[in-house]
Design a protein around this motif. Structure first.
Motif, PDB file in Angstrom:
ATOM      1  N   ALA A 248     -10.801  12.896 -11.991  1.00  0.00           N
ATOM      2  CA  ALA A 248     -11.651  13.066 -13.169  1.00  0.00           C
ATOM      3  C   ALA A 248     -10.799  13.480 -14.350  1.00  0.00           C
ATOM      4  N   GLY A 249     -11.244  13.089 -15.553  1.00  0.00           N
ATOM      5  CA  GLY A 249     -10.540  13.486 -16.758  1.00  0.00           C
ATOM      6  C   GLY A 249     -10.381  12.340 -17.726  1.00  0.00           C
ATOM      7  N   GLU A 250      -9.699  12.600 -18.835  1.00  0.00           N
ATOM      8  CA  GLU A 250      -9.420  11.576 -19.834  1.00  0.00           C
ATOM      9  C   GLU A 250      -8.226  10.757 -19.382  1.00  0.00           C
ATOM     10  N   MET A 251      -8.359   9.447 -19.373  1.00  0.00           N
ATOM     11  CA  MET A 251      -7.250   8.596 -18.947  1.00  0.00           C
ATOM     12  C   MET A 251      -7.450   7.173 -19.437  1.00  0.00           C
ATOM     13  N   GLN A 252      -6.410   6.380 -19.282  1.00  0.00           N
ATOM     14  CA  GLN A 252      -6.511   4.963 -19.596  1.00  0.00           C
ATOM     15  C   GLN A 252      -7.355   4.265 -18.533  1.00  0.00           C
ATOM     16  N   VAL A 253      -8.118   3.256 -18.967  1.00  0.00           N
ATOM     17  CA  VAL A 253      -8.923   2.462 -18.048  1.00  0.00           C
ATOM     18  C   VAL A 253      -8.663   0.986 -18.333  1.00  0.00           C
ATOM     19  N   LEU A 254      -8.249   0.269 -17.298  1.00  0.00           N
ATOM     20  CA  LEU A 254      -8.072  -1.172 -17.383  1.00  0.00           C
ATOM     21  C   LEU A 254      -9.288  -1.819 -16.732  1.00  0.00           C
ATOM     22  N   LEU A 255     -10.041  -2.587 -17.503  1.00  0.00           N
ATOM     23  CA  LEU A 255     -11.227  -3.269 -16.988  1.00  0.00           C
ATOM     24  C   LEU A 255     -10.860  -4.695 -16.601  1.00  0.00           C
ATOM     25  N   GLY A 256     -11.258  -5.114 -15.405  1.00  0.00           N
ATOM     26  CA  GLY A 256     -11.000  -6.474 -14.966  1.00  0.00           C
ATOM     27  C   GLY A 256     -11.866  -7.474 -15.704  1.00  0.00           C
ATOM     28  N   PRO A 257     -11.552  -8.771 -15.588  1.00  0.00           N
ATOM     29  CA  PRO A 257     -12.338  -9.809 -16.256  1.00  0.00           C
ATOM     30  C   PRO A 257     -13.634 -10.093 -15.516  1.00  0.00           C
ATOM     31  N   GLY A 258     -14.582 -10.735 -16.208  1.00  0.00           N
ATOM     32  CA  GLY A 258     -15.824 -11.173 -15.562  1.00  0.00           C
ATOM     33  C   GLY A 258     -16.905 -10.119 -15.553  1.00  0.00           C
ATOM     34  N   TRP A 259     -17.355  -9.755 -14.345  1.00  0.00           N
ATOM     35  CA  TRP A 259     -18.506  -8.868 -14.179  1.00  0.00           C
ATOM     36  C   TRP A 259     -18.383  -7.515 -14.874  1.00  0.00           C
ATOM     37  N   PRO A 260     -17.172  -6.905 -15.033  1.00  0.00           N
ATOM     38  CA  PRO A 260     -17.103  -5.664 -15.810  1.00  0.00           C
ATOM     39  C   PRO A 260     -17.654  -5.795 -17.223  1.00  0.00           C
ATOM     40  N   GLY A 261     -17.901  -7.029 -17.683  1.00  0.00           N
ATOM     41  CA  GLY A 261     -18.569  -7.219 -18.962  1.00  0.00           C
ATOM     42  C   GLY A 261     -19.971  -6.643 -18.990  1.00  0.00           C
TER      43      GLY A 261
ATOM     44  N   GLU B 271       1.139  -7.857 -18.234  1.00  0.00           N
ATOM     45  CA  GLU B 271       1.815  -6.954 -19.160  1.00  0.00           C
ATOM     46  C   GLU B 271       0.913  -5.779 -19.525  1.00  0.00           C
ATOM     47  N   MET B 272      -0.386  -6.039 -19.594  1.00  0.00           N
ATOM     48  CA  MET B 272      -1.324  -4.953 -19.873  1.00  0.00           C
ATOM     49  C   MET B 272      -1.285  -3.916 -18.763  1.00  0.00           C
ATOM     50  N   LEU B 273      -1.249  -4.379 -17.519  1.00  0.00           N
ATOM     51  CA  LEU B 273      -1.174  -3.466 -16.376  1.00  0.00           C
ATOM     52  C   LEU B 273       0.093  -2.620 -16.435  1.00  0.00           C
ATOM     53  N   LYS B 274       1.199  -3.245 -16.786  1.00  0.00           N
ATOM     54  CA  LYS B 274       2.477  -2.528 -16.830  1.00  0.00           C
ATOM     55  C   LYS B 274       2.460  -1.411 -17.864  1.00  0.00           C
ATOM     56  N   SER B 275       1.592  -1.526 -18.869  1.00  0.00           N
ATOM     57  CA  SER B 275       1.552  -0.518 -19.930  1.00  0.00           C
ATOM     58  C   SER B 275       0.713   0.702 -19.578  1.00  0.00           C
ATOM     59  N   VAL B 276       0.018   0.648 -18.435  1.00  0.00           N
ATOM     60  CA  VAL B 276      -0.820   1.783 -18.025  1.00  0.00           C
ATOM     61  C   VAL B 276       0.055   2.832 -17.336  1.00  0.00           C
ATOM     62  N   LYS B 277       0.147   4.000 -17.929  1.00  0.00           N
ATOM     63  CA  LYS B 277       0.966   5.067 -17.352  1.00  0.00           C
ATOM     64  C   LYS B 277       0.202   5.869 -16.303  1.00  0.00           C
ATOM     65  N   ASN B 278      -1.022   6.219 -16.641  1.00  0.00           N
ATOM     66  CA  ASN B 278      -1.840   7.008 -15.707  1.00  0.00           C
ATOM     67  C   ASN B 278      -3.309   6.695 -15.976  1.00  0.00           C
ATOM     68  N   GLY B 279      -3.934   5.986 -15.052  1.00  0.00           N
ATOM     69  CA  GLY B 279      -5.320   5.613 -15.277  1.00  0.00           C
ATOM     70  C   GLY B 279      -5.929   4.947 -14.062  1.00  0.00           C
ATOM     71  N   ILE B 280      -7.013   4.229 -14.286  1.00  0.00           N
ATOM     72  CA  ILE B 280      -7.647   3.498 -13.196  1.00  0.00           C
ATOM     73  C   ILE B 280      -7.862   2.049 -13.620  1.00  0.00           C
ATOM     74  N   TYR B 281      -7.895   1.179 -12.630  1.00  0.00           N
ATOM     75  CA  TYR B 281      -8.180  -0.239 -12.820  1.00  0.00           C
ATOM     76  C   TYR B 281      -9.550  -0.485 -12.229  1.00  0.00           C
ATOM     77  N   ALA B 282     -10.545  -0.729 -13.078  1.00  0.00           N
ATOM     78  CA  ALA B 282     -11.936  -0.917 -12.645  1.00  0.00           C
ATOM     79  C   ALA B 282     -12.226  -2.405 -12.526  1.00  0.00           C
ATOM     80  N   VAL B 283     -12.518  -2.850 -11.313  1.00  0.00           N
ATOM     81  CA  VAL B 283     -12.696  -4.265 -11.027  1.00  0.00           C
ATOM     82  C   VAL B 283     -14.170  -4.656 -10.962  1.00  0.00           C
ATOM     83  N   ASN B 284     -14.999  -3.764 -10.392  1.00  0.00           N
ATOM     84  CA  ASN B 284     -16.427  -4.065 -10.263  1.00  0.00           C
ATOM     85  C   ASN B 284     -17.258  -2.847 -10.615  1.00  0.00           C
ATOM     86  N   PHE B 285     -18.473  -3.125 -11.106  1.00  0.00           N
ATOM     87  CA  PHE B 285     -19.372  -2.060 -11.520  1.00  0.00           C
ATOM     88  C   PHE B 285     -20.706  -2.172 -10.810  1.00  0.00           C
TER      89      PHE B 285
END
Length: 476
Positions: free
Chosen positions: A240-253, A372-386
């Motif tokens: 939990a906390g403030e962090m970077q979030v990478l949203l996957g394509p498609g359904w995360p819309g 390249e976007m993934l490589k720029s994430v230092k500390n966060g989560i990758y959200a694929v589905n919601f």
């Protein structure tokens, strides 16, 4: 197109209704009103659920009816019935006339343009035998259990509908549409030791069943449901906390749909209850963010040839390069705001009044490579589905639960996490988008949007997105 002829057969040739007499009733009912229409509907629907090796439920339903609406200023009168008879429509006409009694409005012009061939008019319910559908559901059950010994429960379902509508206006202008809709859902539960987790997959659109029942399709869907369940089985509690979030394509819309899309519907903005009210021309998202609502994409679940007021669907730009440029409109709210309808007047059925609703809400491609976007994430989560979420239209605040997400450290995807939620404010989140990918995908065709007690099929799409410093709620 044969839509008018097909619907004429349903609404006139197979009933006691006379087209010319009905047009006269509509003219009289709407005399002195600002707008209105008669909406005729015929619908067939079915559903089959195969659960734990047996057919658990099967249903088939046929419904028909009409809705008659009159509009005077901001007021609207609506009467509906399942009885397609002249007597019932006359009673409805007498009822709705009370709304504009004494009002001397000028009837709005009918929508311009005609519907387009976005999908087949074939009826999926009759195009495929009942036994074929049940066999596929049984095959899914057997395939899932044979794929992995940890699968302990399987549920698969098929649903479909065929909807025919005709809209008649006061100037005898008539528009019709034929709308097929199918969906396949697969859910599996896996167990290992004393742990059990579930995963699901679904897909569909405005076509007949053929593609859903193809073994290549449902096997891939079953594999995906199993994969998601196994990911959840090994997931650790989310941080939990403030962090970077990478949203996957498609359904995360779906986050875009809920946190931003609803706030751009015309009724909320006319009433000034949206956080986006009176902000046309202002920056509401990061540069590079362009959002459209597009009801014209062939075969998509959210597409409509014409909306439920008879206006042809269109691709409406809502946000362009981060600047708010438009809203989604039905006829009434557009008129009151001095704008044009965007073909977004939708209703669940003849028993419901139309209102501004989304179709396929999409964030368009950006310029960045997702790797390249993934490589720029230092500390966060990758959200694929919601999964589900909650949004307050007035404030823009949202809470969404992630059904598949992973830790990311120094650009590397790590362990799966469970219990993660995204917490934020729609307009603020849109301005925290630092990179937009070039891999836009549409969802698989499962979306249903709820508003004021009405549900309509919708679609979402987006590329990979990187959001900086979003609040993640977790269990760790």
């Amino acid at each position: 197109m044969s839509y008018i002829a097909t619907t004429d057969d349903l609404f006139f040739n197979k009933t006691d209704l006379d087209q010319k007499r009905l047009e006269g009733i509509v003219n009289n009912a709407l005399s002195g009103a600002d707008d209105g229409e008669l909406y005729l509907e015929y619908r067939q629907s079915e559903g089959m659920v195969f659960d734990d090796g047996r057919l658990k439920n099967a249903s088939f339903d046929t419904s028909q009816g009409f809705g008659l609406r009159t509009i005077a200023g901001e007021s609207a009168g609506y009467a509906h019935a399942s009885d397609l008879s002249e007597e019932a429509i006359l009673r409805a006409a007498n009822t709705v006339q009370a709304v504009h009694s004494g009002h001397s409005g000028t009837m709005a012009s009918s929508p311009q343009g005609t519907n387009r061939a976005l999908y087949t008019e074939d009826n999926p319910l009759s195009a495929c035998a009942f036994e074929t559908k049940i066999k596929v559901l049984s095959d899914i059950d057997a395939y899932a259990r044979g794929k992995d010994s940890r699968v302990v429960q399987v549920s698969a379902s098929i649903s479909g509908e065929w909807q025919a509508v005709q809209i008649i206006r006061a100037d005898e202008h008539r528009v019709a549409d034929i709308r097929p809709l199918v969906r396949l859902n697969i859910s599996v539960t896996v167990a290992e030791g004393d742990k059990m987790e579930s995963g699901s997959y679904g897909g569909g659109g405005r076509f007949v069943y053929d593609s859903l029942l193809d073994p290549d399709y449902w096997q891939k869907g079953t594999d995906e449901a199993i994969r998601r369940a196994l990911v959840n089985l090994s997931a650790i509690p989310a941080p939990a906390g403030e962090m970077q979030v990478l949203l996957g394509p498609g359904w995360p819309g779906i986050l875009l749909h809920e946190a931003v899309g609803h706030g751009l519907e015309g009724d909320f903005n006319r009433k000034k209850t949206s956080t986006f009210s009176d902000r046309i021309g202002e920056r509401v998202a990061s540069p590079g963010v362009t959002v459209v609502d597009d009801g014209t994409i062939s075969d998509r679940r959210g597409s409509i040839s014409v909306d439920d007021e008879g206006t042809p669907s269109q691709c409406t730009t809502l946000i362009k390069d981060g600047i708010l440029v438009g809203y989604m409109q039905d006829r009434q709210n557009a008129r009151l705001m001095g704008q044009d309808s965007t073909g977004n007047g939708r209703r669940q059925s003849y028993a419901h009044i139309p209102m501004p609703r989304m179709t396929n809400t999409i964030m368009q491609n950006g310029a960045h490579d997702p790797k390249e976007m993934l490589k720029s994430v230092k500390n966060g989560i990758y959200a694929v589905n919601f999964g589900g979420g909650q949004v307050d239209i007035t404030s823009g605040k949202f809470v969404f639960s992630c059904t598949e997400a992973y830790m990311v450290k120094d650009g590397v995807v790590g362990e799966a996490v469970k219990g993660a939620t995204l917490i934020g404010n729609g307009p603020e989140a849109m301005q925290k988008i630092s990179k937009v990918g070039n891999d836009m995908e549409m969802d698989d065709g499962i979306g249903t949007c709820g508003k004021n007690g009405q549900g309509v099929p919708v679609g979402v799409g987006q590329p990979t997105l990187l959001l900086d410093q979003i609040t993640v709620g977790g269990t760790s």
